[in-house]
Design a protein around this motif. Sequence first.
Motif, PDB file in Angstrom:
ATOM      1  N   ILE A 205      40.654  28.430  37.599  1.00  0.00           N
ATOM      2  CA  ILE A 205      39.651  29.131  38.420  1.00  0.00           C
ATOM      3  C   ILE A 205      38.869  28.128  39.277  1.00  0.00           C
ATOM      4  CG2 ILE A 205      37.503  30.481  38.302  1.00  0.00           C
ATOM      5  CD1 ILE A 205      38.774  32.154  36.123  1.00  0.00           C
ATOM      6  N   LEU A 252      34.603  36.227  37.996  1.00  0.00           N
ATOM      7  CA  LEU A 252      35.554  36.267  36.886  1.00  0.00           C
ATOM      8  C   LEU A 252      34.969  35.735  35.574  1.00  0.00           C
ATOM      9  CD1 LEU A 252      38.774  35.113  38.738  1.00  0.00           C
ATOM     10  CD2 LEU A 252      38.386  37.352  37.697  1.00  0.00           C
ATOM     11  N   GLU A 302      40.685  37.185  43.076  1.00  0.00           N
ATOM     12  CA  GLU A 302      39.856  37.522  41.914  1.00  0.00           C
ATOM     13  C   GLU A 302      40.535  38.586  41.060  1.00  0.00           C
ATOM     14  OE1 GLU A 302      35.245  36.887  43.222  1.00  0.00           O
ATOM     15  OE2 GLU A 302      36.407  38.237  44.489  1.00  0.00           O
ATOM     16  N   MET A 306      42.126  38.598  36.686  1.00  0.00           N
ATOM     17  CA  MET A 306      41.214  39.282  35.763  1.00  0.00           C
ATOM     18  C   MET A 306      41.625  39.138  34.296  1.00  0.00           C
ATOM     19  SD  MET A 306      39.900  42.580  37.954  1.00  0.00           S
ATOM     20  CE  MET A 306      39.289  43.501  36.551  1.00  0.00           C
ATOM     21  N   SER A 309      41.151  35.573  33.159  1.00  0.00           N
ATOM     22  CA  SER A 309      39.761  35.154  32.955  1.00  0.00           C
ATOM     23  C   SER A 309      39.300  35.407  31.514  1.00  0.00           C
ATOM     24  CB  SER A 309      38.827  35.859  33.944  1.00  0.00           C
ATOM     25  OG  SER A 309      38.630  37.213  33.581  1.00  0.00           O
TER      26      SER A 309
END
Length: 368
Positions: A205, A252, A302, A306, A309
């Motif tokens: 990320i 996230l 993003e 998901m 994350s």
Amino acid sequence: MAYQEKQLQDISRHFQIYGEIQHAETFKIGHINETYSATYDQGGTRVRYIHQKINKGVFKNPVAVMRNVMRVTTHIRRKLEASNAPDLTRRSLIVIPTRDGKSHYVGRDGEFWRTFLFVEGTQTFEAVQTPTQAFQAGRAFGEFQSLLADLPGGRLHETIPAFHDTRRRFMALQQAIHKDHYNRARNARPEIEFALGRASIVGVILDAMAKGKIPERITHNDTKFNNVMLDSATGKAMCVVDLDTVMPGCALYDFGDMIRTTTSPTLEDERDLAKVKMQIPTFKKLAEGYLSTAGNFLNNTEKSLMAFSGKLITFEIGIRFLTDFLSGDNYFRIHRPDHNLDRCRTQFKLVESIEQQERAMQKFVDGL
Ligand code: GN1
Ligand code: MG
């Protein structure tokens, strides 16, 4: 109770509360701050407040924390007001100022206190009981991010710098293993191996953000399920609390911590690891709830990360617990020996469970 009624009455005299304290109790002793609830008699009516002592070891600049909290709560209230939302005083935290108009009070012992109006008729839960609750949490934190997207007045203060810098967190773990100051590494061999084997995920990320594929947004950064107050009668999410880490971040991180704290039926320190499991029906509701309020501003990168994350943030908290265990339990408050190691094990078990289901999770998100 660390602080007694008498002491809390003394502290409360400095706030704009006009009443006699009738009863006070510990509301929550979190990993970091201390929180008390107190009932006052004000002109014959019973009113409850929250008094909270900020951990100055963790929040080095509590004045800046409160400046953020004031900006955030005021902005949200104004926006809800403008949209004629009902039940305003239960929808966003209300800071009670001190008698000289400040957002906080510093006691004679140097401790830093703030007071909130108690949000009545709500409940929080340490673990999710139904998938609907996960939907509510997702909706509430998505709405929170959405309401703050246009916060005026410059960047919020970073109350804990590099808070979700997973690379730094990983390096801190490596250092703690290397130092092994308390000679505890020998008790955590499998956990250390588990962590070191996952170095490849820590930068994903951060790198996407550095490349500009993921924008910085105002995020909550501590979206534990117990930080959403649900209406006791309807079960609907009313209010998001614990605003000390609201600062610039990545959307996230918030979604990931929701996966961590809603999708397993267990507590964060569950010792029976067989019970720790990412449950897909709950995840689906969580994702639906979150995208119902955040879906219109998240970009494709993003959205595509998901499910990932959840794995990353669960891993991050796991390595933070492990680092703290190896370094002598200085950060997270513990209630028994090896508590941080137990917490780490629970997180790592959940990471494994997410790994096994990550593709199915993301596939579901892609279809929404
Ligand atoms: C801490 O104190 P609490 O429970 O609100 C921590 C979070 C962790 C969480 C793990 C400032 O939050 O980052 O995710 O414990 N808060 C801080 O339960 O470090
Ligand atoms: Mg917190």
